[in-house]
Design a protein around this motif. Sequence first.
Motif, PDB file in Angstrom:
ATOM      1  N   ARG A  49       9.256  -6.549  -6.950  1.00  0.00           N
ATOM      2  CA  ARG A  49       8.493  -5.728  -6.234  1.00  0.00           C
ATOM      3  C   ARG A  49       9.177  -4.211  -6.024  1.00  0.00           C
ATOM      4  NH1 ARG A  49       4.956  -8.621  -3.306  1.00  0.00           N
ATOM      5  NH2 ARG A  49       4.184  -6.659  -2.786  1.00  0.00           N
ATOM      6  N   ASP A  98       7.150  -1.252  -8.236  1.00  0.00           N
ATOM      7  CA  ASP A  98       6.612  -0.357  -7.417  1.00  0.00           C
ATOM      8  C   ASP A  98       5.461  -1.090  -6.533  1.00  0.00           C
ATOM      9  OD1 ASP A  98       8.255   1.673  -7.958  1.00  0.00           O
ATOM     10  OD2 ASP A  98       6.931   2.448  -9.698  1.00  0.00           O
ATOM     11  N   GLY A 133       5.738  -2.144  -3.543  1.00  0.00           N
ATOM     12  CA  GLY A 133       5.770  -2.046  -1.855  1.00  0.00           C
ATOM     13  C   GLY A 133       6.286  -3.263  -1.239  1.00  0.00           C
ATOM     14  N   GLY A 134       6.781  -3.234  -0.028  1.00  0.00           N
ATOM     15  CA  GLY A 134       7.315  -4.408   0.859  1.00  0.00           C
ATOM     16  C   GLY A 134       8.567  -4.897   0.186  1.00  0.00           C
ATOM     17  N   VAL A 135       9.398  -3.965  -0.392  1.00  0.00           N
ATOM     18  CA  VAL A 135      10.676  -4.555  -1.162  1.00  0.00           C
ATOM     19  C   VAL A 135      11.548  -5.208  -0.071  1.00  0.00           C
ATOM     20  CG1 VAL A 135      12.451  -4.379  -2.386  1.00  0.00           C
ATOM     21  CG2 VAL A 135      10.344  -2.809  -2.797  1.00  0.00           C
ATOM     22  N   ASP A 147      11.019  -6.153   2.857  1.00  0.00           N
ATOM     23  CA  ASP A 147      10.286  -7.221   3.693  1.00  0.00           C
ATOM     24  C   ASP A 147      10.405  -8.610   2.883  1.00  0.00           C
ATOM     25  OD1 ASP A 147       9.611  -5.705   5.638  1.00  0.00           O
ATOM     26  OD2 ASP A 147       7.437  -5.617   5.332  1.00  0.00           O
TER      27      ASP A 147
END
Length: 241
Positions: free
Chosen positions: A214, A218, A220-222, A224
């Motif tokens: 992630r 790129d 997103g939500g890394v 999480d």
Amino acid sequence: MTAKGELLYEGKAKKVFRTDDPDRYLVEFKDDATAFDGLKKGTIRRKGEINARLSALFFQMLSRRGIPTHFIEQTGPRQLLVRAVEIIPVEVVARNIVAGSLAKRLGLEEGTVLKRPVLEFYYKSDELHDPMINNYHIAALELATEAQIKEMETYAWKVNELLVEFLRPADLVLVDFKLEFGLHHGSILLADEISPDTCRFWDGTSGEKLDKDRFRRDLGGVEDAYEEVLRRVEKLIGENL
Ligand code: TMP
């Protein structure tokens, strides 16, 4: 309390300190994240804590099932006490499903389940960008003896089996992972870390990526994703561990 001594080594994601016991080191996990040989840099909030905790849980689970590891105990939110090892400069990658560099190298579609799992070796060398090597290179460069190579292979297959089974009830699919081994008074111990930095975990239902890809890609939500893996693995603790 184990006192933190001299900084022995600082890598991209961890620092290793001596302690007053020459047989024990402290490993501190950082929030820093890099990809593509350090070309891409960033931080992932709480990564240090999450990876320290996950590594502690995975190492405990594995050592209870017969894999010798460097792990002794967790001594802080982002700190592990470990047996002092000299890392063998060979990364051992196990793969169950095609992803990442394997997809690229062999032109295979990411997500294809391999007919048989695959093991690969990489030479740990920043200057050379960790090239892929085989048993013959390892022997020729004297990175490890033939017996040590065999032992690393045996442990890597066993770790794969144990982790796949362990993660199944959490609906986490173990796509692939990287292990490092070290020598402690001549014996091989599983070392380094086991975390979403070093494994690919996919959600078993949605296929969603819950690991460092992630960050690398790129998506997103890394943060999480890392939190989600920890939440699921902590739920497995208890009788399972
Ligand atoms: P790869 O598909 O990029 O070769 O990665 C295989 C596995 O190894 C994947 O689970 C991520 C992990 N890995 C590391 O732990 N460190 C690395 O530097 C790289 C390139 C991969």
